[in-house]
Design an enzyme around this catalytic site. Structure first.
Site, PDB file in Angstrom:
ATOM      1  N   ARG A 119     -12.728  31.629  18.755  1.00 13.78           N
ATOM      2  CA  ARG A 119     -12.634  33.069  19.042  1.00 13.78           C
ATOM      3  C   ARG A 119     -11.980  33.737  17.834  1.00 13.78           C
ATOM      4  NH1 ARG A 119      -8.928  36.798  21.034  1.00 13.78           N
ATOM      5  NH2 ARG A 119      -9.821  38.425  22.401  1.00 13.78           N
ATOM      6  N   LYS A 126      -3.400  35.063  13.716  1.00 14.97           N
ATOM      7  CA  LYS A 126      -2.218  35.152  14.574  1.00 14.97           C
ATOM      8  C   LYS A 126      -0.924  34.949  13.779  1.00 14.97           C
ATOM      9  CE  LYS A 126      -4.211  34.360  19.095  1.00 14.97           C
ATOM     10  NZ  LYS A 126      -4.298  33.516  20.301  1.00 14.97           N
TER      11      LYS A 126
END
Length: 288
Positions: free
Chosen positions: A268, A234
């Site tokens: 995840r 991210k």
């Protein structure tokens, strides 16, 4: 740190009922990302056909993934809208194919739409991963309760298109705890038994706010529910390091390690092998 992590696992619910199969999240599990969209922020995670989805599912399972998270709607800022019918058709086709080819796979559906979630579960999926925690479809909570499946609820403000204009908090963590308290209470009243919390790294949070959430992640222990950490490649990692998503694997592993030490039950990720190794090493260290 060892004591805190062990205490976290002792107090927190770590089992999920997935279609009659009881799954224990001790040690933590890896959820591999399978994107049925060409609009994902990380190009290597994209799959355009059912055949490519099957190939990706096989890789996830071979590399140690326990869950496969299937999504056909990109939640990155500025992503294009996907009509509900198109999302449903893509998800159902992938679920049916993967469930037939890999019956042992635990399939999660990444959607905020109740009709998509229902169709996917009926096609063979096992749990629902909703970035909006029911706020983008008022029918979602009752649908989850009716289906009787585990439900991942994420902290976010606004929508994927507006979330980065919704980063003003007086006190971020107390407000997040209030958010989850309301959602969990409503879900339990409807009879939903398996709830997983996702603090929403990268969603309606500035870079510094993301690191504050990581620092205080164990405050979610108050709910005694499983926690999912979605940090993979991210912008909170690659922007801070002056990289792009392609250069963020090492940073992802560092933050995944921190999340595990603070009690995360599911990682995840895009890079399943790296996450599985991370879990194995952290678990080995803590059991000594």
């Amino acid at each position: 740190m060892e004591t805190m992590a062990k205490d976290t696992f002792l107090n927190r619910k770590t089992t999920l009922n997935l279609g009659g199969k009881l799954v224990d999240l001790r040690p933590p599990a890896v959820m591999g990302i399978l994107n049925l969209t060409t609009d994902s922020f990380y190009s290597k995670s994209r799959t355009a056909t059912v055949e490519q989805a099957l190939e990706r599912a096989e890789i996830i399972l071979k590399e140690g993934g326990q869950f496969i998270d299937i999504g056909a709607y990109s939640s990155r800022p500025g992503a294009a809208d996907v009509p509900a019918q198109e999302e449903k058709e893509k998800v159902v086709a992938a679920v049916e194919a993967i469930a037939a080819a890999f019956p042992e796979a635990l399939l999660s559906i990444d959607t905020f739409r109740a009709e998509v979630a229902k169709a996917a579960i009926e096609a063979g999926a096992h749990l629902i991963n909703d970035i909006s925690a029911g706020s983008m479809d008022e029918a979602m909570f009752e649908t989850v309760a009716e289906l009787g499946v585990p439900y991942i609820i994420m902290h976010m403000r606004g929508t994927p298109k507006t979330m980065q204009q919704n980063t003003s908090y007086q006190h971020l963590m107390p407000e997040m705890l209030d958010y989850f308290s309301d959602k969990v209470s409503r879900l339990k009243k409807l009879g939903v038994k398996d709830i997983i919390l996702d603090p929403g790294f990268g969603f309606a949070k500035t870079l510094d706010q993301n690191y504050l959430v990581m620092q205080r992640l164990q405050e979610l222990d108050i709910f005694e529910l499983p926690v999912l950490a979605g940090l993979s490649r991210k912008s909170m990692i690659y922007k801070f390091l002056g990289e792009g998503p392609e250069g963020a694997l090492n940073g992802t592993t560092v933050l995944n390690t921190m999340a595990l030490l603070k009690g995360a039950n599911i990682l995840r990720v895009h890079d399943v092998k790296a996450a599985a190794e991370c879990i194995a090493l952290v678990h080995k260290t803590l059991e000594q």
